[in-house]
Design a protein around this motif. Sequence first.
Motif, PDB file in Angstrom:
ATOM      1  N   ARG A  23      37.446  -0.828  97.477  1.00  0.00           N
ATOM      2  CA  ARG A  23      36.463  -1.854  97.117  1.00  0.00           C
ATOM      3  C   ARG A  23      36.775  -2.528  95.785  1.00  0.00           C
ATOM      4  N   ASP A  24      37.577  -1.904  94.964  1.00  0.00           N
ATOM      5  CA  ASP A  24      37.871  -2.428  93.632  1.00  0.00           C
ATOM      6  C   ASP A  24      38.871  -3.580  93.746  1.00  0.00           C
ATOM      7  N   ARG A  25      38.359  -4.815  93.606  1.00  0.00           N
ATOM      8  CA  ARG A  25      39.207  -6.002  93.772  1.00  0.00           C
ATOM      9  C   ARG A  25      40.202  -6.163  92.635  1.00  0.00           C
ATOM     10  N   ARG A  26      39.789  -5.829  91.404  1.00  0.00           N
ATOM     11  CA  ARG A  26      40.712  -5.947  90.276  1.00  0.00           C
ATOM     12  C   ARG A  26      41.897  -5.012  90.437  1.00  0.00           C
ATOM     13  N   LEU A  27      41.631  -3.789  90.866  1.00  0.00           N
ATOM     14  CA  LEU A  27      42.711  -2.840  91.098  1.00  0.00           C
ATOM     15  C   LEU A  27      43.616  -3.327  92.229  1.00  0.00           C
ATOM     16  N   ASP A  28      43.022  -3.850  93.280  1.00  0.00           N
ATOM     17  CA  ASP A  28      43.804  -4.356  94.400  1.00  0.00           C
ATOM     18  C   ASP A  28      44.712  -5.500  93.965  1.00  0.00           C
ATOM     19  N   ARG A  32      48.855  -5.480  93.840  1.00  0.00           N
ATOM     20  CA  ARG A  32      49.649  -6.461  94.578  1.00  0.00           C
ATOM     21  C   ARG A  32      50.597  -7.232  93.682  1.00  0.00           C
ATOM     22  N   THR A  33      50.195  -7.481  92.427  1.00  0.00           N
ATOM     23  CA  THR A  33      51.018  -8.285  91.521  1.00  0.00           C
ATOM     24  C   THR A  33      51.758  -7.442  90.499  1.00  0.00           C
ATOM     25  N   PHE A  34      51.755  -6.148  90.675  1.00  0.00           N
ATOM     26  CA  PHE A  34      52.376  -5.250  89.704  1.00  0.00           C
ATOM     27  C   PHE A  34      53.867  -5.495  89.625  1.00  0.00           C
ATOM     28  N   ARG A  35      54.354  -5.657  88.408  1.00  0.00           N
ATOM     29  CA  ARG A  35      55.780  -5.771  88.139  1.00  0.00           C
ATOM     30  C   ARG A  35      56.125  -4.682  87.146  1.00  0.00           C
ATOM     31  N   PRO A  36      57.033  -3.815  87.488  1.00  0.00           N
ATOM     32  CA  PRO A  36      57.379  -2.769  86.519  1.00  0.00           C
ATOM     33  C   PRO A  36      57.969  -3.368  85.261  1.00  0.00           C
ATOM     34  N   GLY A  37      57.600  -2.781  84.142  1.00  0.00           N
ATOM     35  CA  GLY A  37      58.075  -3.259  82.854  1.00  0.00           C
ATOM     36  C   GLY A  37      59.491  -2.785  82.588  1.00  0.00           C
TER      37      GLY A  37
END
Length: 102
Positions: A23-28, A32-37
């Motif tokens: 349910r957590d939209r921010r986490l979702d 989805r847009t996570f780019r490893p540093g």
Amino acid sequence: MTAHRLTAHERRVLAELERDLRRDRRLDRWMRTFRPGPRSLPARVAAYRPRGRTVALLSAVSVALMVSGIVTSEPVVIWAFAAVWPVTLYAVFRLLCRWTEG
């Protein structure tokens, strides 16, 4: 290692956690847009591939510091040698490993 079964209570708690996370939209959006540093420091150190010139320069600096530390007995020079020497040994080791890789 043996596989342990979850109790009914543990399965229920896990299901509730998963439902809340879905349910957590921010986490979702973040997932989805996570780019490893940039890679971590240990990974960068392990991937270090020195050139021969770098190893030669480090070796020359180490020998110069060692000789001047022996001659002068200055603590600053001895500590500088103590800082440069392990780096030199690691660079020599990595260079030798690269040359013998095949």
